[in-house]
Write a protein that holds these residues in place. Structure first.
Motif, PDB file in Angstrom:
ATOM      1  N   ASN A 337       0.830  -1.202   0.000  1.00 13.68           N
ATOM      2  CA  ASN A 337       0.000   0.000   0.000  1.00 13.68           C
ATOM      3  C   ASN A 337       0.861   1.247   0.000  1.00 13.68           C
ATOM      4  OD1 ASN A 337      -1.838   2.065   0.505  1.00 13.68           O
ATOM      5  ND2 ASN A 337      -3.217   0.620   1.492  1.00 13.68           N
ATOM      6  N   MET A 338       0.817   1.982  -1.114  1.00 10.11           N
ATOM      7  CA  MET A 338       1.718   3.136  -1.274  1.00 10.11           C
ATOM      8  C   MET A 338       1.337   4.308  -0.376  1.00 10.11           C
ATOM      9  SD  MET A 338       1.294   1.479  -4.372  1.00 10.11           S
ATOM     10  CE  MET A 338       0.187   2.456  -5.320  1.00 10.11           C
ATOM     11  N   ASP A 339       0.042   4.501  -0.156  1.00 10.70           N
ATOM     12  CA  ASP A 339      -0.398   5.670   0.629  1.00 10.70           C
ATOM     13  C   ASP A 339       0.247   5.707   2.012  1.00 10.70           C
ATOM     14  OD1 ASP A 339      -1.994   6.619  -1.359  1.00 10.70           O
ATOM     15  OD2 ASP A 339      -3.819   5.687  -0.617  1.00 10.70           O
ATOM     16  N   HIS A 340       0.540   4.539   2.565  1.00 13.94           N
ATOM     17  CA  HIS A 340       1.120   4.482   3.909  1.00 13.94           C
ATOM     18  C   HIS A 340       2.568   4.917   3.933  1.00 13.94           C
ATOM     19  CE1 HIS A 340      -1.878   1.015   4.654  1.00 13.94           C
ATOM     20  NE2 HIS A 340      -2.415   2.185   4.896  1.00 13.94           N
ATOM     21  N   GLN A 341       3.201   4.921   2.773  1.00 11.31           N
ATOM     22  CA  GLN A 341       4.660   5.103   2.756  1.00 11.31           C
ATOM     23  C   GLN A 341       5.095   6.446   2.215  1.00 11.31           C
ATOM     24  OE1 GLN A 341       6.375   1.142   1.237  1.00 11.31           O
ATOM     25  NE2 GLN A 341       4.197   1.047   0.795  1.00 11.31           N
ATOM     26  N   LEU A 342       4.135   7.327   1.938  1.00 14.54           N
ATOM     27  CA  LEU A 342       4.484   8.643   1.388  1.00 14.54           C
ATOM     28  C   LEU A 342       4.142   9.712   2.425  1.00 14.54           C
ATOM     29  CD1 LEU A 342       3.034   8.041  -2.188  1.00 14.54           C
ATOM     30  CD2 LEU A 342       5.431   8.018  -1.524  1.00 14.54           C
ATOM     31  N   TYR A 343       5.148  10.485   2.803  1.00 14.73           N
ATOM     32  CA  TYR A 343       4.939  11.447   3.894  1.00 14.73           C
ATOM     33  C   TYR A 343       5.238  12.892   3.500  1.00 14.73           C
ATOM     34  CZ  TYR A 343       5.974   7.041   6.204  1.00 14.73           C
ATOM     35  OH  TYR A 343       6.007   5.734   6.560  1.00 14.73           O
ATOM     36  N   ALA A 344       6.118  13.063   2.521  1.00 17.85           N
ATOM     37  CA  ALA A 344       6.678  14.403   2.296  1.00 17.85           C
ATOM     38  C   ALA A 344       5.680  15.322   1.597  1.00 17.85           C
ATOM     39  CB  ALA A 344       7.949  14.274   1.470  1.00 17.85           C
ATOM     40  N   ARG A 345       6.047  16.616   1.556  1.00 15.39           N
ATOM     41  CA  ARG A 345       5.196  17.593   0.884  1.00 15.39           C
ATOM     42  C   ARG A 345       5.386  17.548  -0.622  1.00 15.39           C
ATOM     43  NH1 ARG A 345       3.097  21.639   4.399  1.00 15.39           N
ATOM     44  NH2 ARG A 345       4.243  21.581   6.337  1.00 15.39           N
ATOM     45  N   THR A 346       6.596  17.142  -1.059  1.00 12.60           N
ATOM     46  CA  THR A 346       6.850  17.083  -2.499  1.00 12.60           C
ATOM     47  C   THR A 346       7.510  15.749  -2.849  1.00 12.60           C
ATOM     48  OG1 THR A 346       9.071  17.989  -2.366  1.00 12.60           O
ATOM     49  CG2 THR A 346       7.284  19.592  -2.623  1.00 12.60           C
ATOM     50  N   VAL A 347       7.428  15.426  -4.117  1.00 12.79           N
ATOM     51  CA  VAL A 347       8.036  14.192  -4.614  1.00 12.79           C
ATOM     52  C   VAL A 347       9.555  14.228  -4.381  1.00 12.79           C
ATOM     53  CG1 VAL A 347       8.531  12.939  -6.763  1.00 12.79           C
ATOM     54  CG2 VAL A 347       6.208  13.753  -6.294  1.00 12.79           C
ATOM     55  N   ALA A 348      10.176  15.398  -4.605  1.00 13.54           N
ATOM     56  CA  ALA A 348      11.633  15.528  -4.418  1.00 13.54           C
ATOM     57  C   ALA A 348      12.019  15.271  -2.965  1.00 13.54           C
ATOM     58  CB  ALA A 348      12.088  16.912  -4.861  1.00 13.54           C
ATOM     59  N   ASP A 349      11.217  15.790  -2.020  1.00 14.61           N
ATOM     60  CA  ASP A 349      11.517  15.586  -0.596  1.00 14.61           C
ATOM     61  C   ASP A 349      11.430  14.104  -0.225  1.00 14.61           C
ATOM     62  OD1 ASP A 349      11.844  18.245  -0.285  1.00 14.61           O
ATOM     63  OD2 ASP A 349       9.922  18.622   0.725  1.00 14.61           O
TER      64      ASP A 349
END
Lengths: 452, 180, 247
Positions: A337-349
């Motif tokens: 599940n990808m939603d659980h693993q994305l935290y930053a404000r931007t893709v670069a961060d």
């Protein structure tokens, strides 16, 4: 039965048309496969057919959509759903109740049917799909194959005449995919008009009567299944293979990498999943970790990562023992599940500013965007980029290619290959036979009661 | 063919249900993680619950959203624990008053109106809970003073939560999850 | 993962959920009017007899531990107030215990209701009571959403551990911003996505066109329900008499 005429559609929050001038007809006893790169508009087309567009997802829809002779625009979704059943990629998303029996009854209860009628229907379809023994089970405890069966039983119990299946095999094992293929063949015989949207093609070779290939919202190529056997066509449209050749991967003799010795583990009050188990993962290779559902692949990945504590066992990395508590610093695990693993404000961060990684995964142009605004395939690549950005010794990926088109699958394969060349240990838990054939060097299969 | 139109769309009702559950479970988890009845955990719990309430109203910008949220949240307490029947009428009225305040302070498109409405709702909710608490604790007023101080500390969390919620909402808009 | 509250195999599981719900709701109001210590002790003892045969001792112990904690906090607070002003000092009479008897009584009834009625039975209550779509739909969503969300929280927690190596109460206190970014924002996003999926699923099941729903699995009434009401009436009568001044 399903008729789309001169369809054009754009979502309410964007001006660009996602569907451009598509006409299509699916007759009784006909299976039409719609395929194409991620984001080409094929799922949108499925939502137009089942009425979610424009009744649930607003936007501007032009053209005419009829299901069983009735115009979708003049009907409510409730009415449309009586004629057309929909099956999604993750059946759990379409369950509305917590247990199987309630799920099978719910749509009938909503229609205000009599109690006896509902009970008979539940019994009949539970028997037809051989799910009587799980009627009392929680939907959260089912395997992916069982979920698929429950979803199909629930849909078919409403006696629709048409079916829309959106990436139905993305989470299925090869065995469950084969089973689904058989069920669809039976439904086709029974006179159903069936629209299937999928990246995986091989399982439909004997079932699909017509194939539409989409790109940028348009149907650019159509014909029978044979058009997919053309490798140029598949490359042009970023498709997966149309057939599957099962190659046996030979495993090299272990010399360097991760050695696990005498691994013993059991969940609380359960029998041991691993008992004095030994397994090695060679560095510099992409290793597919396979095995039946529930055999312990994901558990093993959590043990290697240190998320679960072993009862007994030693871990050696390049011959040096590492304590279980230190494993987390040396390992990256990409969960499904990808939603659980994305935290930053931007893709670069999200990748700590390592733009070359984004470049390799063709995400550089989204660097300033919010990670959660990306499509499913883009997010899948981003979580892999984030795992690689941690620069650890072991990278474990749990089903990284479910729902991915051929092009994205190859991109991920290339990036993993580069990492492997840097002497990393790459372990891929997967059911995706095509990915194993194309991108993996070795295959380890966990079998019940046996060593690898 | 059934073409009956309802005031509440299915999606709005589902979002209200989801947030009623989310607020209950996240507040509980934060309180437990923070060690229960201590000022830090109480402030943290209230920051989170108020912020989530703000996001709910940003998501379902329709008159009655607070009232319906209160009703559903109360219903679930009644159903699962058999409690809250006496609290429900009071907080339902509070929710309705705050919906009116939002409507007449600029409507559901105004961030200020939403924040003001939720801020007042938090005050009303706590005042009503305390009054009801009095009925349970009237023989031991010390307990009520204790509860009063607890509620006051919690409200500091609510105030921070109002602004946190607004920041969350901005980020969710940036992510395309909340549509303008 | 099965995160449902399952009804146990005990005598309370055979009583209609509506009966148990009525008993709990009725007493949640009735108890407020009880102020005599004998009446309250009688009610508390009756509630213990109601809940004890379920053999859910662990849950009961947690409930009582919470009451004890409240009691100790209350004594501590009273002592502190007493140091500041004499008139607020520690009371030494039985009145101090009364609120805790009320809370204990309600905890027993709540445990009996919650632990003997599974999610399926609670949802059936909603169907039986024929609530309109506006109430029924969001309430059923709560039951559907909670188990999957708890699972989501566990996965988010795991993902954080993978990302930053550790995550505990100290992280929450020392870096609240990090806590919000790593824990709360993904949880909210998951909730909103789940809401989208669930509403699409509800639409496809035809829920947009209805206002009432059939209950295909209604619970039957039996003699135990009748007996429960007789016992309820007796307890109400006895405690009213014990309450000296009456209700």
């Amino acid at each position: 039965m399903i008729k789309l005429k001169d369809i054009e559609y754009s979502y309410s929050f964007q001006k660009e048309k996602v569907i451009k001038n598509i006409s299509l007809e699916i007759k009784p006893s006909e299976v039409v496969l719609i395929t194409g790169e991620s984001g080409c508009g094929k799922s949108t087309l499925a939502k137009i057919a089942n009425g979610l567009i424009p009744h649930y997802f607003k936007g501007s829809l032009l053209g005419e959509v009829t299901v069983c002779g009735t115009d979708n625009l003049d009907s409510t979704i409730a009415d449309i759903s009586r004629n057309i059943g929909s099956l999604f990629q993750d059946p759990e998303q379409q369950f509305f109740c917590n247990d199987v029996e309630s799920e099978l009854s719910f749509a009938h209860e909503v229609q205000g049917k009599k109690i006896d009628e509902i009970k008979n229907s539940v019994a009949k379809y539970a028997n037809k799909f051989e799910i009587e023994n799980i009627l009392d089970s929680s939907i959260f405890s089912l395997s992916e194959g069982e979920k698929q069966k429950v979803a199909l039983a629930s849909i078919l119990s409403l006696k629709p005449k048409c079916l829309v299946l959106d990436e139905p095999t993305a989470n299925l094992s090869p065995e469950a995919t084969e089973q689904l293929g058989k069920e669809i063949a039976i439904l086709k015989e029974a006179g159903f008009a069936i629209m299937i949207v999928d990246h995986r093609l091989y399982w439909l070779a004997q079932i699909a009567d017509k194939v539409l290939i989409m790109k940028n919202g348009e149907v650019l190529k159509s014909g029978n299944f044979d058009i997919l056997h053309n490798s140029q066509t598949r490359n042009d449209f970023g498709l997966r293979n149309s057939s599957l050749s099962l190659e046996k991967k030979s495993n090299s003799i272990f010399c360097k990498g991760l050695e696990i010795k005498n691994l013993t583990f059991a969940y609380k009050n359960k029998t041991a999943i691993f008992k004095d188990y030994n397994i090695n993962f060679q560095s510099g290779k992409i290793i597919a970790l396979c095995g039946a559902n529930g055999i312990g692949k994901t558990t093993l990945s959590r043990l290697i990562t240190g998320l679960l504590k072993t009862k007994k066992g030693e871990f050696y990395l390049d011959g040096i023992e590492i304590k279980s508590k230190n494993l987390l610093k040396r390992t990256s695990l990409v969960l499904q599940n990808m939603d659980h693993q994305l935290y930053a404000r931007t893709v670069a961060d999200e990748v700590d500013g390592k733009l070359e990684l984004l470049e390799q995964l063709q995400l550089a142009k989204f660097a300033a965007r919010h990670p959660q605004s990306l499509s499913g395939g883009q997010k899948q690549r981003l979580v892999i980029a984030a795992a690689i950005a941690r620069n650890v010794d072991i990278i474990i990926l749990d089903e990284p290619t479910s729902g991915l088109d051929g092009k994205n699958m190859r991109i991920i394969g290339d990036v993993l290959r580069k990492e492997a060349k840097r002497n990393k240990i790459i372990i891929v838990i997967t059911h995706d036979l095509e990915f194993i054939n194309k991108c993996c060097d070795e295959q380890l299969t966990i079998k019940k009661g046996e060593e690898v | 063919m059934n073409k009956e139109k309802f005031y509440w769309e299915t999606r709005e009702l589902v979002v209200i249900g989801t947030f009623a559950a989310l607020i209950k479970i996240v507040s509980f988890l934060v309180a437990i993680t923070g060690g229960g009845m201590n000022p830090i955990a109480m402030v943290a719990k209230n920051i989170v619950s108020t912020a989530l309430l703000i996001i709910l109203v940003f998501n379902v910008r329709k008159f009655g959203v607070l009232s319906l949220y209160v009703l559903i949240s109360g219903m679930i307490t009644i159903l699962t624990m058999g409690r809250g029947l006496m609290l429900l009428p009071g907080i339902l009225i509070a929710g309705f008053i705050c919906d009116l305040i939002i409507k007449f302070c600029g409507g559901y498109k105004s961030s200020f109106a939403i924040i003001a409405g939720v801020a007042l709702f938090d005050i009303f909710y706590r005042a009503i809970s305390l009054s009801l608490g009095y009925l349970f604790m009237r023989e031991n007023p010390q307990l009520l003073y204790f509860a009063g101080i607890t509620v006051a500390i919690g409200y500091i969390g609510c105030i921070i939560g109002l602004f946190t919620g607004n920041i969350f909402a901005k980020e969710l808009k940036h992510a395309g999850i909340i549509k303008e | 993962m099965n995160l449902q509250i399952k009804s146990g195999d005990n005598y309370l599981a055979n009583i209609n959920t509506l009966t148990k719900l009525f008993i709990t709701l009725f007493f949640s109001i009735f108890i407020v009017f009880m102020k005599d210590e004998t009446a309250l002790i009688f009610l508390f003892a009756s509630s213990c007899l109601y809940v004890l045969p379920m053999k859910k001792y662990k849950a009961m112990l947690i409930g009582y531990a919470m009451i004890l904690l409240m009691f100790i906090s209350s004594i501590g607070f009273s002592y502190l107030l007493g140091l500041m002003a004499k008139r607020y000092g520690l009371k030494e009479d039985f009145a101090m215990l009364i609120p805790f008897l009320r809370v204990g009584f309600m905890i027993n009834l709540t445990l009996a209701l919650t632990l003997s009625s599974g999610v399926k039975k609670l949802v059936n209550v909603l169907k039986t009571l024929k609530f309109p779509r506006t109430i029924f739909l969001p309430t059923i969503v709560i039951f559907r959403f909670l188990p999957s969300f708890i699972n989501d929280v566990k996965q988010i927690h795991e993902s954080i551990k993978i990302k930053i190596g550790h995550f505990n109460i100290l992280t929450m206190i020392s870096s609240p911003r990090l806590f919000i970014r790593l824990m709360i924002i993904p949880a909210v996003i998951r909730a909103l996505r789940a809401a989208d999926d669930l509403s699409a699923a509800a639409e496809l099941k035809g829920i947009s066109g209805i206002n009432k729903i059939t209950n295909s699995n209604p619970e039957k009434w039996c003699w135990k329900d009748g007996l429960s009401f007789v016992i309820l009436a007796s307890i109400v009568a006895i405690s009213t008499v014990l309450n000296q001044g009456g209700v």
